[in-house]
Design an enzyme around this catalytic site. Sequence first.
Site, PDB file in Angstrom:
ATOM      1  N   ASP A  46       4.442  -8.116   4.351  1.00 17.77           N
ATOM      2  CA  ASP A  46       3.844  -9.218   3.609  1.00 17.77           C
ATOM      3  C   ASP A  46       4.278  -9.078   2.152  1.00 17.77           C
ATOM      4  O   ASP A  46       4.031  -8.059   1.523  1.00 17.77           O
ATOM      5  CB  ASP A  46       2.317  -9.155   3.722  1.00 17.77           C
ATOM      6  N   GLU A  68       2.225  -4.181   5.713  1.00 16.68           N
ATOM      7  CA  GLU A  68       0.796  -4.470   5.858  1.00 16.68           C
ATOM      8  C   GLU A  68       0.336  -4.168   7.274  1.00 16.68           C
ATOM      9  O   GLU A  68       0.995  -4.519   8.250  1.00 16.68           O
ATOM     10  CB  GLU A  68       0.508  -5.942   5.524  1.00 16.68           C
ATOM     11  N   HIS A  74      -7.960  -6.311   2.125  1.00 18.27           N
ATOM     12  CA  HIS A  74      -8.843  -7.442   2.392  1.00 18.27           C
ATOM     13  C   HIS A  74      -9.761  -7.156   3.567  1.00 18.27           C
ATOM     14  O   HIS A  74      -9.344  -6.598   4.572  1.00 18.27           O
ATOM     15  CB  HIS A  74      -8.014  -8.693   2.686  1.00 18.27           C
TER      16      HIS A  74
END
Lengths: 62, 500
Positions: free
Chosen positions: B97, B102, B157
Amino acid sequence: MSERDFIQRKGPGEDDSDDVTTPGKAGGGQVFDVSDLLDEIDSVLEENAEEFVKGFVQKGGQ
Amino acid sequence: MSVHRIMGIENEYGIAVAADPAANPMLLSSQVVNAYANETMPNRMRRMRWDYDVETPLRDARGYDMSRADADPSQLTDEDFGVANVVLTNGARFYVDHAHPEYAAPEVTNPRDASLWDVAGDRIIQRSAELASSLTNQLITVYKNNTDGKGASYGTHENYQLSRETPFPQLIKFLTPFFVTRCLFAGAGRVGLGQEGDEPGFQISSRADFFEAEVGLETTLRRPIINTRDEPHADPDKFRRLHVIVGDANMSQRMTYLKMGSTALVLSMIEDGFLDFDVELHDPVSAMHQVSHDYELVHRVRMKDGRELSALEIQRMYIEQAHRYVAATDADEMTLDVLSEWTRVVETLATDKFALRDEVDWIAKLAIMNGYRERDHALWNDPRIAAIDIQYADMRKEKGLALLMQAKGKQQVMFTEQEIAQAVVTPPHDTRAYFRGKCVEHFVDQVAAASWDSVILDLGSDVPLTRISTPDVRKGTKDLTESLFASATGTADFVRKLQP
Protein backbone atom coordinates in the site's frame (compact mmCIF):
# COMPACT_ATOMS: atom_id res chain seq x y z
CA MET A 1 -9.61 -20.22 20.90
CA SER A 2 -11.69 -20.80 23.95
CA GLU A 3 -12.95 -18.08 26.21
CA ARG A 4 -10.67 -19.31 28.95
CA ASP A 5 -7.48 -19.13 26.99
CA PHE A 6 -7.23 -15.39 27.17
CA ILE A 7 -6.91 -15.27 30.92
CA GLN A 8 -3.44 -16.72 30.80
CA ARG A 9 -0.68 -14.19 30.98
CA LYS A 10 2.39 -15.68 29.51
CA GLY A 11 4.98 -13.28 30.83
CA PRO A 12 8.12 -15.18 31.73
CA GLY A 13 8.34 -15.89 35.41
CA GLU A 14 4.66 -15.35 35.85
CA ASP A 15 2.19 -17.67 37.34
CA ASP A 16 -0.24 -18.84 34.70
CA SER A 17 -2.93 -19.34 37.29
CA ASP A 18 -2.89 -15.62 38.02
CA ASP A 19 -6.49 -14.47 37.93
CA VAL A 20 -6.75 -11.61 35.48
CA THR A 21 -9.83 -10.13 37.03
CA THR A 22 -7.76 -9.24 40.04
CA PRO A 23 -6.49 -5.72 39.68
CA GLY A 24 -2.87 -5.14 40.51
CA LYS A 25 0.44 -5.34 38.84
CA ALA A 26 0.20 -8.16 36.35
CA GLY A 27 3.82 -9.20 36.69
CA GLY A 28 3.69 -9.29 40.45
CA GLY A 29 5.62 -6.02 40.78
CA GLN A 30 8.86 -7.40 39.34
CA VAL A 31 9.65 -4.76 36.78
CA PHE A 32 13.06 -4.89 35.18
CA ASP A 33 15.95 -2.68 36.21
CA VAL A 34 16.65 -0.13 33.48
CA SER A 35 20.40 -0.03 34.04
CA ASP A 36 20.65 -3.77 33.32
CA LEU A 37 18.87 -3.21 30.06
CA LEU A 38 21.13 -0.37 28.90
CA ASP A 39 24.18 -2.64 28.58
CA GLU A 40 22.16 -5.02 26.46
CA ILE A 41 20.90 -2.21 24.28
CA ASP A 42 24.43 -0.82 23.90
CA SER A 43 25.43 -4.12 22.36
CA VAL A 44 22.63 -4.24 19.76
CA LEU A 45 22.19 -0.56 18.93
CA GLU A 46 23.01 0.32 15.32
CA GLU A 47 26.71 1.14 15.30
CA ASN A 48 26.65 4.41 13.50
CA ALA A 49 23.51 5.83 15.06
CA GLU A 50 23.77 9.14 13.29
CA GLU A 51 24.00 7.62 9.83
CA PHE A 52 21.33 5.06 10.63
CA VAL A 53 18.88 7.72 11.77
CA LYS A 54 19.66 9.97 8.82
CA GLY A 55 19.13 7.10 6.41
CA PHE A 56 15.77 6.09 7.84
CA VAL A 57 13.53 7.98 5.46
CA GLN A 58 10.03 6.75 4.68
CA LYS A 59 7.37 7.78 2.25
CA GLY A 60 4.08 8.82 3.76
CA GLY A 61 1.22 6.38 3.86
CA GLN A 62 -2.22 6.40 5.32
CA MET B 1 -23.09 -5.67 25.23
CA SER B 2 -19.40 -6.13 25.68
CA VAL B 3 -15.92 -5.94 24.18
CA HIS B 4 -16.95 -8.65 21.74
CA ARG B 5 -17.63 -7.33 18.29
CA ILE B 6 -16.21 -7.70 14.78
CA MET B 7 -12.86 -5.92 14.62
CA GLY B 8 -9.40 -6.02 13.09
CA ILE B 9 -6.13 -4.14 12.64
CA GLU B 10 -4.11 -3.07 9.61
CA ASN B 11 -0.43 -2.15 9.83
CA GLU B 12 1.71 -0.37 7.29
CA TYR B 13 5.28 -1.25 8.20
CA GLY B 14 8.27 1.00 7.72
CA ILE B 15 10.81 -0.50 5.32
CA ALA B 16 14.46 0.34 4.68
CA VAL B 17 17.79 -0.83 3.31
CA ALA B 18 20.41 0.76 5.53
CA ALA B 19 23.13 0.27 2.91
CA ASP B 20 21.03 1.99 0.27
CA PRO B 21 18.79 4.72 1.69
CA ALA B 22 17.67 5.61 -1.83
CA ALA B 23 16.24 2.12 -2.49
CA ASN B 24 12.76 2.27 -3.98
CA PRO B 25 10.32 1.49 -1.16
CA MET B 26 7.56 0.32 -3.50
CA LEU B 27 9.89 -2.20 -5.08
CA LEU B 28 11.20 -3.31 -1.67
CA SER B 29 7.65 -3.73 -0.39
CA SER B 30 6.72 -5.82 -3.41
CA GLN B 31 9.79 -7.97 -2.96
CA VAL B 32 8.95 -8.53 0.69
CA VAL B 33 5.33 -9.50 0.03
CA ASN B 34 6.17 -11.69 -2.94
CA ALA B 35 9.01 -13.45 -1.16
CA TYR B 36 6.62 -14.57 1.55
CA ALA B 37 3.88 -15.52 -0.89
CA ASN B 38 6.27 -17.55 -3.00
CA GLU B 39 7.58 -19.41 -0.01
CA THR B 40 4.26 -20.16 1.63
CA MET B 41 2.12 -20.56 -1.49
CA PRO B 42 4.38 -21.75 -4.28
CA ASN B 43 1.43 -22.97 -6.33
CA ARG B 44 -0.69 -19.89 -6.03
CA MET B 45 -2.19 -18.39 -9.14
CA ARG B 46 0.25 -15.80 -10.32
CA ARG B 47 -1.01 -12.43 -9.19
CA MET B 48 -3.91 -13.60 -7.12
CA ARG B 49 -5.93 -10.43 -7.19
CA TRP B 50 -7.82 -8.40 -4.73
CA ASP B 51 -11.48 -8.34 -5.73
CA TYR B 52 -12.13 -4.61 -5.58
CA ASP B 53 -15.42 -4.43 -7.31
CA VAL B 54 -18.34 -6.41 -6.08
CA GLU B 55 -20.40 -5.25 -9.05
CA THR B 56 -18.06 -6.45 -11.75
CA PRO B 57 -19.42 -9.26 -13.92
CA LEU B 58 -17.57 -12.48 -13.32
CA ARG B 59 -15.81 -12.58 -16.62
CA ASP B 60 -14.24 -9.21 -16.03
CA ALA B 61 -12.58 -10.43 -12.93
CA ARG B 62 -10.32 -12.67 -14.97
CA GLY B 63 -8.03 -9.95 -16.27
CA TYR B 64 -4.43 -11.09 -16.24
CA ASP B 65 -5.05 -13.71 -13.60
CA MET B 66 -5.58 -16.31 -16.27
CA SER B 67 -2.14 -17.74 -16.56
CA ARG B 68 -0.09 -19.10 -13.77
CA ALA B 69 3.65 -18.70 -14.05
CA ASP B 70 5.97 -20.71 -11.91
CA ALA B 71 7.25 -18.78 -8.96
CA ASP B 72 10.82 -18.15 -9.84
CA PRO B 73 12.69 -16.05 -7.30
CA SER B 74 14.75 -14.42 -10.02
CA GLN B 75 11.58 -12.88 -11.40
CA LEU B 76 10.85 -11.23 -8.10
CA THR B 77 12.59 -8.00 -8.90
CA ASP B 78 10.53 -7.26 -11.96
CA GLU B 79 7.16 -7.78 -10.36
CA ASP B 80 4.97 -4.82 -11.13
CA PHE B 81 5.29 -2.02 -8.65
CA GLY B 82 2.54 -1.89 -6.13
CA VAL B 83 0.54 -4.87 -7.29
CA ALA B 84 1.91 -7.44 -4.88
CA ASN B 85 -1.18 -8.65 -3.12
CA VAL B 86 -2.04 -11.96 -1.54
CA VAL B 87 -4.56 -13.46 0.79
CA LEU B 88 -2.93 -15.70 3.36
CA THR B 89 -4.12 -18.96 4.87
CA ASN B 90 -4.79 -17.11 8.12
CA GLY B 91 -7.33 -14.97 6.29
CA ALA B 92 -5.20 -11.82 6.26
CA ARG B 93 -4.51 -9.59 3.30
CA PHE B 94 -0.80 -8.99 2.72
CA TYR B 95 0.03 -6.41 0.07
CA VAL B 96 1.74 -3.21 -0.91
CA ASP B 97 0.00 0.00 0.00
CA HIS B 98 1.64 3.19 -1.16
CA ALA B 99 5.28 2.68 -0.27
CA HIS B 100 4.84 0.18 2.55
CA PRO B 101 4.13 -3.49 3.00
CA GLU B 102 0.77 -3.76 4.71
CA TYR B 103 -0.71 -6.60 6.69
CA ALA B 104 -4.46 -6.34 7.18
CA ALA B 105 -5.31 -8.89 9.82
CA PRO B 106 -8.31 -11.18 9.48
CA GLU B 107 -11.61 -10.17 11.05
CA VAL B 108 -11.92 -11.37 14.62
CA THR B 109 -14.63 -11.18 17.25
CA ASN B 110 -12.76 -9.88 20.28
CA PRO B 111 -9.74 -7.81 21.35
CA ARG B 112 -7.67 -10.76 22.46
CA ASP B 113 -7.82 -12.32 19.01
CA ALA B 114 -7.24 -8.89 17.47
CA SER B 115 -3.94 -8.67 19.32
CA LEU B 116 -2.99 -12.27 18.50
CA TRP B 117 -3.52 -11.91 14.74
CA ASP B 118 -1.77 -8.54 14.86
CA VAL B 119 1.29 -10.21 16.40
CA ALA B 120 0.99 -12.93 13.75
CA GLY B 121 1.41 -10.13 11.18
CA ASP B 122 4.64 -9.07 12.89
CA ARG B 123 6.02 -12.58 12.50
CA ILE B 124 4.91 -12.68 8.88
CA ILE B 125 6.61 -9.40 8.01
CA GLN B 126 9.69 -10.53 9.92
CA ARG B 127 9.93 -13.72 7.86
CA SER B 128 9.12 -11.87 4.64
CA ALA B 129 11.96 -9.41 5.14
CA GLU B 130 14.38 -12.25 5.88
CA LEU B 131 13.39 -14.06 2.70
CA ALA B 132 13.48 -10.96 0.53
CA SER B 133 16.86 -9.99 1.96
CA SER B 134 18.41 -13.29 1.01
CA LEU B 135 16.78 -13.28 -2.43
CA THR B 136 17.99 -9.79 -3.26
CA ASN B 137 21.36 -9.95 -1.47
CA GLN B 138 20.77 -6.91 0.68
CA LEU B 139 19.56 -6.44 4.21
CA ILE B 140 15.96 -5.24 4.12
CA THR B 141 14.65 -4.21 7.52
CA VAL B 142 11.05 -3.61 8.55
CA TYR B 143 9.65 -1.59 11.43
CA LYS B 144 6.31 -1.61 13.21
CA ASN B 145 6.19 2.15 13.66
CA ASN B 146 4.30 5.10 12.25
CA THR B 147 6.80 7.77 11.35
CA ASP B 148 10.36 8.27 10.14
CA GLY B 149 10.68 11.28 12.42
CA LYS B 150 11.18 13.48 9.36
CA GLY B 151 7.63 14.27 8.34
CA ALA B 152 6.34 11.02 6.89
CA SER B 153 3.65 9.05 8.67
CA TYR B 154 2.00 5.74 7.83
CA GLY B 155 -0.84 4.13 9.60
CA THR B 156 -2.00 1.51 12.00
CA HIS B 157 -5.72 1.36 11.45
CA GLU B 158 -8.32 -0.31 13.58
CA ASN B 159 -11.71 -1.36 12.28
CA TYR B 160 -14.83 -2.00 14.31
CA GLN B 161 -18.18 -3.11 13.04
CA LEU B 162 -21.05 -0.99 14.30
CA SER B 163 -24.77 -1.09 13.95
CA ARG B 164 -25.89 1.17 11.11
CA GLU B 165 -28.34 2.71 13.56
CA THR B 166 -25.63 4.14 15.80
CA PRO B 167 -25.99 7.92 15.44
CA PHE B 168 -22.79 9.36 14.01
CA PRO B 169 -22.99 12.61 16.01
CA GLN B 170 -22.86 10.54 19.20
CA LEU B 171 -19.82 8.69 17.91
CA ILE B 172 -18.07 11.97 17.22
CA LYS B 173 -19.06 13.41 20.57
CA PHE B 174 -17.91 10.52 22.74
CA LEU B 175 -15.11 8.99 20.68
CA THR B 176 -13.16 12.20 20.12
CA PRO B 177 -12.13 12.85 23.76
CA PHE B 178 -11.49 9.14 24.20
CA PHE B 179 -9.19 9.02 21.16
CA VAL B 180 -7.40 12.20 22.21
CA THR B 181 -6.50 10.66 25.60
CA ARG B 182 -6.26 6.94 24.78
CA CYS B 183 -2.58 7.33 23.93
CA LEU B 184 -1.89 7.43 27.69
CA PHE B 185 -1.77 3.64 27.52
CA ALA B 186 -1.86 2.97 23.77
CA GLY B 187 0.87 5.41 22.71
CA ALA B 188 4.04 4.02 21.16
CA GLY B 189 6.18 7.02 22.13
CA ARG B 190 8.12 9.21 19.80
CA VAL B 191 11.28 11.34 19.85
CA GLY B 192 10.86 14.82 18.40
CA LEU B 193 7.95 17.22 18.38
CA GLY B 194 6.01 18.40 15.37
CA GLN B 195 5.36 16.48 12.16
CA GLU B 196 8.98 16.84 11.06
CA GLY B 197 10.21 16.15 14.56
CA ASP B 198 12.51 19.14 14.40
CA GLU B 199 11.80 20.34 17.92
CA PRO B 200 13.80 18.19 20.37
CA GLY B 201 11.75 16.32 22.92
CA PHE B 202 9.68 13.26 23.59
CA GLN B 203 5.98 12.62 23.18
CA ILE B 204 3.52 9.89 24.04
CA SER B 205 1.97 9.21 20.64
CA SER B 206 3.78 8.65 17.38
CA ARG B 207 0.76 9.72 15.34
CA ALA B 208 -0.78 12.65 17.22
CA ASP B 209 1.10 15.47 15.49
CA PHE B 210 -0.10 14.25 12.09
CA PHE B 211 -3.75 14.95 12.90
CA GLU B 212 -5.11 18.24 11.64
CA ALA B 213 -8.88 17.88 11.50
CA GLU B 214 -11.71 16.74 13.76
CA VAL B 215 -13.83 14.79 11.30
CA GLY B 216 -13.29 13.85 7.68
CA LEU B 217 -12.75 11.31 4.97
CA GLU B 218 -9.04 11.70 4.42
CA THR B 219 -6.41 9.25 5.60
CA THR B 220 -3.23 10.70 4.10
CA LEU B 221 -3.73 14.47 4.17
CA ARG B 222 -5.38 16.63 6.80
CA ARG B 223 -5.91 13.47 8.80
CA PRO B 224 -9.05 13.63 10.94
CA ILE B 225 -9.48 12.27 14.48
CA ILE B 226 -12.75 10.69 13.39
CA ASN B 227 -12.60 9.15 9.95
CA THR B 228 -15.88 8.99 8.08
CA ARG B 229 -14.94 6.46 5.43
CA ASP B 230 -17.93 4.21 5.07
CA GLU B 231 -17.16 0.90 3.46
CA PRO B 232 -18.87 -1.61 5.69
CA HIS B 233 -17.60 -4.74 3.86
CA ALA B 234 -20.88 -6.18 5.09
CA ASP B 235 -24.61 -5.54 4.66
CA PRO B 236 -24.69 -1.71 4.40
CA ASP B 237 -28.26 -1.56 5.69
CA LYS B 238 -27.27 -3.18 8.95
CA PHE B 239 -23.67 -2.21 9.52
CA ARG B 240 -21.12 0.52 9.43
CA ARG B 241 -17.39 -0.06 9.75
CA LEU B 242 -15.69 2.45 11.96
CA HIS B 243 -12.24 3.05 10.53
CA VAL B 244 -9.97 4.36 13.29
CA ILE B 245 -6.79 5.99 12.07
CA VAL B 246 -5.51 7.75 15.21
CA GLY B 247 -3.80 4.73 16.73
CA ASP B 248 -0.10 3.97 17.09
CA ALA B 249 1.46 0.63 16.19
CA ASN B 250 1.97 -1.19 19.47
CA MET B 251 4.75 -3.65 20.09
CA SER B 252 3.19 -4.46 23.44
CA GLN B 253 0.73 -7.28 22.86
CA ARG B 254 -1.09 -6.32 26.02
CA MET B 255 -1.59 -2.72 24.93
CA THR B 256 -2.99 -3.75 21.56
CA TYR B 257 -5.47 -5.84 23.54
CA LEU B 258 -6.28 -2.99 25.90
CA LYS B 259 -6.52 -0.43 23.08
CA MET B 260 -8.97 -2.56 21.12
CA GLY B 261 -10.82 -3.70 24.23
CA SER B 262 -11.33 -0.27 25.75
CA THR B 263 -12.37 1.16 22.39
CA ALA B 264 -14.86 -1.67 21.90
CA LEU B 265 -16.26 -1.00 25.35
CA VAL B 266 -16.71 2.72 24.63
CA LEU B 267 -18.37 1.84 21.31
CA SER B 268 -20.69 -0.50 23.09
CA MET B 269 -21.71 2.22 25.52
CA ILE B 270 -22.33 4.63 22.63
CA GLU B 271 -24.35 2.06 20.68
CA ASP B 272 -26.51 1.36 23.69
CA GLY B 273 -27.12 5.08 24.20
CA PHE B 274 -25.63 4.70 27.68
CA LEU B 275 -23.28 7.67 27.63
CA ASP B 276 -24.59 11.02 28.73
CA PHE B 277 -21.91 13.16 30.33
CA ASP B 278 -20.01 16.33 29.54
CA VAL B 279 -16.68 15.46 28.02
CA GLU B 280 -16.43 17.55 24.87
CA LEU B 281 -13.11 19.25 24.23
CA HIS B 282 -12.82 22.92 23.34
CA ASP B 283 -10.31 22.20 20.55
CA PRO B 284 -9.79 18.47 19.97
CA VAL B 285 -6.95 18.75 17.45
CA SER B 286 -4.91 21.03 19.62
CA ALA B 287 -5.75 18.94 22.70
CA MET B 288 -4.53 15.85 20.89
CA HIS B 289 -1.11 17.42 20.35
CA GLN B 290 -0.99 18.80 23.89
CA VAL B 291 -1.83 15.46 25.49
CA SER B 292 0.77 13.67 23.39
CA HIS B 293 3.47 16.18 24.27
CA ASP B 294 2.74 15.99 28.00
CA TYR B 295 4.66 12.88 29.02
CA GLU B 296 4.92 14.20 32.58
CA LEU B 297 1.13 13.89 32.71
CA VAL B 298 0.56 17.29 34.30
CA HIS B 299 -1.08 19.34 31.56
CA ARG B 300 -4.77 20.22 31.53
CA VAL B 301 -6.76 20.68 28.36
CA ARG B 302 -9.68 23.02 27.93
CA MET B 303 -13.13 21.51 27.74
CA LYS B 304 -16.06 23.00 25.82
CA ASP B 305 -17.74 24.00 29.09
CA GLY B 306 -14.64 25.87 30.27
CA ARG B 307 -13.30 23.25 32.69
CA GLU B 308 -9.66 22.28 32.48
CA LEU B 309 -9.02 18.57 32.80
CA SER B 310 -5.99 16.33 32.55
CA ALA B 311 -5.93 13.43 30.11
CA LEU B 312 -5.93 11.09 33.10
CA GLU B 313 -9.08 12.71 34.45
CA ILE B 314 -10.78 12.34 31.08
CA GLN B 315 -9.83 8.66 30.91
CA ARG B 316 -11.12 8.19 34.45
CA MET B 317 -14.48 9.65 33.42
CA TYR B 318 -14.78 6.99 30.72
CA ILE B 319 -13.69 4.29 33.12
CA GLU B 320 -16.27 5.41 35.65
CA GLN B 321 -18.99 5.24 32.99
CA ALA B 322 -17.76 1.81 31.95
CA HIS B 323 -17.93 0.50 35.52
CA ARG B 324 -21.55 1.63 35.80
CA TYR B 325 -22.33 0.18 32.40
CA VAL B 326 -20.73 -3.18 33.09
CA ALA B 327 -22.29 -3.40 36.56
CA ALA B 328 -25.74 -3.04 34.99
CA THR B 329 -25.21 -6.02 32.69
CA ASP B 330 -24.19 -9.63 33.01
CA ALA B 331 -20.73 -9.00 31.63
CA ASP B 332 -18.57 -11.75 30.18
CA GLU B 333 -15.08 -12.56 31.39
CA MET B 334 -13.15 -10.69 28.73
CA THR B 335 -15.19 -7.54 29.19
CA LEU B 336 -14.48 -7.66 32.92
CA ASP B 337 -10.80 -8.20 32.22
CA VAL B 338 -10.57 -5.26 29.82
CA LEU B 339 -12.27 -3.00 32.33
CA SER B 340 -10.10 -4.14 35.21
CA GLU B 341 -6.90 -3.78 33.18
CA TRP B 342 -7.96 -0.38 31.86
CA THR B 343 -8.62 0.78 35.41
CA ARG B 344 -5.36 -0.63 36.74
CA VAL B 345 -3.22 0.85 33.98
CA VAL B 346 -4.77 4.32 34.21
CA GLU B 347 -4.48 4.34 38.01
CA THR B 348 -0.85 3.21 37.81
CA LEU B 349 -0.15 6.00 35.31
CA ALA B 350 -1.42 8.43 37.91
CA THR B 351 0.69 7.07 40.76
CA ASP B 352 3.84 5.43 39.38
CA LYS B 353 3.93 5.40 35.62
CA PHE B 354 7.35 3.80 35.32
CA ALA B 355 5.95 0.69 36.97
CA LEU B 356 4.34 0.16 33.55
CA ARG B 357 7.66 0.06 31.68
CA ASP B 358 7.23 -3.64 31.02
CA GLU B 359 3.86 -3.21 29.33
CA VAL B 360 3.21 0.30 27.95
CA ASP B 361 5.29 1.06 24.84
CA TRP B 362 5.88 4.77 25.35
CA ILE B 363 6.90 4.21 28.95
CA ALA B 364 9.29 1.43 27.97
CA LYS B 365 10.89 3.78 25.43
CA LEU B 366 10.99 6.68 27.87
CA ALA B 367 12.54 4.54 30.60
CA ILE B 368 15.29 3.39 28.25
CA MET B 369 15.93 6.90 26.93
CA ASN B 370 15.99 8.34 30.43
CA GLY B 371 18.61 5.72 31.22
CA TYR B 372 20.78 7.06 28.42
CA ARG B 373 20.04 10.63 29.40
CA GLU B 374 21.20 9.95 32.93
CA ARG B 375 24.14 7.67 32.25
CA ASP B 376 25.58 9.43 29.21
CA HIS B 377 23.97 12.86 29.56
CA ALA B 378 22.37 12.23 26.19
CA LEU B 379 20.09 15.00 24.93
CA TRP B 380 16.77 14.48 23.16
CA ASN B 381 18.45 15.22 19.85
CA ASP B 382 21.24 12.69 20.44
CA PRO B 383 21.32 10.31 17.43
CA ARG B 384 21.39 7.32 19.79
CA ILE B 385 18.10 8.42 21.30
CA ALA B 386 16.60 8.71 17.82
CA ALA B 387 18.07 5.31 16.92
CA ILE B 388 16.42 3.75 19.98
CA ASP B 389 13.11 5.25 18.89
CA ILE B 390 13.38 3.51 15.51
CA GLN B 391 15.00 0.31 16.69
CA TYR B 392 12.40 -0.25 19.38
CA ALA B 393 10.09 -1.38 16.58
CA ASP B 394 12.66 -3.22 14.44
CA MET B 395 11.05 -6.54 13.53
CA ARG B 396 14.29 -8.52 13.75
CA LYS B 397 14.46 -10.76 16.80
CA GLU B 398 18.12 -9.99 17.40
CA LYS B 399 17.85 -6.23 16.87
CA GLY B 400 14.34 -5.12 17.74
CA LEU B 401 14.41 -3.68 21.25
CA ALA B 402 10.81 -4.52 22.12
CA LEU B 403 11.18 -8.06 20.79
CA LEU B 404 14.40 -8.48 22.76
CA MET B 405 12.67 -7.20 25.88
CA GLN B 406 9.87 -9.69 25.32
CA ALA B 407 12.32 -12.54 24.86
CA LYS B 408 14.07 -11.61 28.10
CA GLY B 409 10.88 -11.22 30.09
CA LYS B 410 11.24 -7.45 30.24
CA GLN B 411 8.04 -6.81 28.36
CA GLN B 412 4.94 -8.74 29.26
CA VAL B 413 3.41 -10.85 26.53
CA MET B 414 -0.04 -12.37 26.19
CA PHE B 415 0.66 -15.21 23.83
CA THR B 416 2.98 -18.18 23.66
CA GLU B 417 5.21 -18.56 20.60
CA GLN B 418 3.15 -21.62 19.75
CA GLU B 419 -0.09 -19.63 19.72
CA ILE B 420 1.51 -17.00 17.51
CA ALA B 421 2.92 -19.59 15.10
CA GLN B 422 -0.56 -21.09 14.86
CA ALA B 423 -2.14 -17.69 14.10
CA VAL B 424 0.44 -17.12 11.35
CA VAL B 425 -1.04 -19.99 9.35
CA THR B 426 -4.58 -20.49 10.63
CA PRO B 427 -7.55 -18.15 10.47
CA PRO B 428 -9.79 -17.22 13.39
CA HIS B 429 -12.47 -19.90 13.62
CA ASP B 430 -15.45 -17.64 14.22
CA THR B 431 -15.63 -15.25 11.25
CA ARG B 432 -15.68 -15.43 7.46
CA ALA B 433 -11.88 -15.13 7.62
CA TYR B 434 -12.02 -18.88 8.27
CA PHE B 435 -13.67 -19.48 4.90
CA ARG B 436 -11.25 -17.15 3.09
CA GLY B 437 -8.16 -18.63 4.72
CA LYS B 438 -9.27 -22.22 4.18
CA CYS B 439 -10.05 -21.53 0.51
CA VAL B 440 -6.46 -20.36 0.13
CA GLU B 441 -5.18 -23.36 2.04
CA HIS B 442 -7.18 -25.94 0.09
CA PHE B 443 -7.55 -24.37 -3.36
CA VAL B 444 -4.64 -21.98 -3.68
CA ASP B 445 -4.11 -22.69 -7.34
CA GLN B 446 -7.75 -21.90 -8.06
CA VAL B 447 -8.17 -18.71 -6.07
CA ALA B 448 -8.20 -16.01 -8.74
CA ALA B 449 -9.08 -13.20 -6.39
CA ALA B 450 -10.48 -12.54 -2.98
CA SER B 451 -11.57 -9.66 -0.80
CA TRP B 452 -13.13 -9.18 2.60
CA ASP B 453 -16.52 -10.09 1.20
CA SER B 454 -15.71 -12.49 -1.62
CA VAL B 455 -13.61 -15.35 -2.87
CA ILE B 456 -13.36 -15.90 -6.64
CA LEU B 457 -12.48 -19.39 -7.82
CA ASP B 458 -11.25 -20.40 -11.25
CA LEU B 459 -12.64 -23.82 -12.14
CA GLY B 460 -11.02 -23.94 -15.56
CA SER B 461 -10.90 -21.88 -18.71
CA ASP B 462 -14.17 -23.27 -20.07
CA VAL B 463 -16.26 -22.05 -17.12
CA PRO B 464 -16.91 -18.52 -15.91
CA LEU B 465 -15.14 -17.60 -12.72
CA THR B 466 -17.15 -18.46 -9.66
CA ARG B 467 -17.60 -15.64 -7.21
CA ILE B 468 -18.60 -16.64 -3.70
CA SER B 469 -19.92 -13.72 -1.69
CA THR B 470 -19.24 -13.56 2.01
CA PRO B 471 -21.24 -10.50 3.08
CA ASP B 472 -21.87 -11.74 6.62
CA VAL B 473 -18.75 -11.54 8.77
CA ARG B 474 -20.15 -14.07 11.22
CA LYS B 475 -20.78 -16.71 8.56
CA GLY B 476 -18.19 -18.89 6.85
CA THR B 477 -17.01 -19.97 10.27
CA LYS B 478 -15.37 -23.23 11.21
CA ASP B 479 -18.65 -24.56 12.59
CA LEU B 480 -20.43 -23.83 9.34
CA THR B 481 -17.83 -24.81 6.77
CA GLU B 482 -15.26 -27.20 8.20
CA SER B 483 -17.10 -30.30 7.01
CA LEU B 484 -17.47 -28.82 3.52
CA PHE B 485 -13.74 -28.34 3.20
CA ALA B 486 -13.11 -31.82 4.57
CA SER B 487 -15.55 -33.61 2.28
CA ALA B 488 -14.93 -31.77 -1.00
CA THR B 489 -13.02 -33.88 -3.49
CA GLY B 490 -11.86 -30.82 -5.40
CA THR B 491 -12.69 -27.21 -6.11
CA ALA B 492 -15.55 -28.00 -8.47
CA ASP B 493 -17.07 -30.39 -5.96
CA PHE B 494 -16.63 -27.77 -3.25
CA VAL B 495 -18.48 -25.16 -5.30
CA ARG B 496 -21.27 -27.66 -6.07
CA LYS B 497 -21.65 -28.41 -2.37
CA LEU B 498 -21.84 -24.72 -1.56
CA GLN B 499 -24.86 -24.28 -3.78
CA PRO B 500 -28.13 -24.55 -1.97
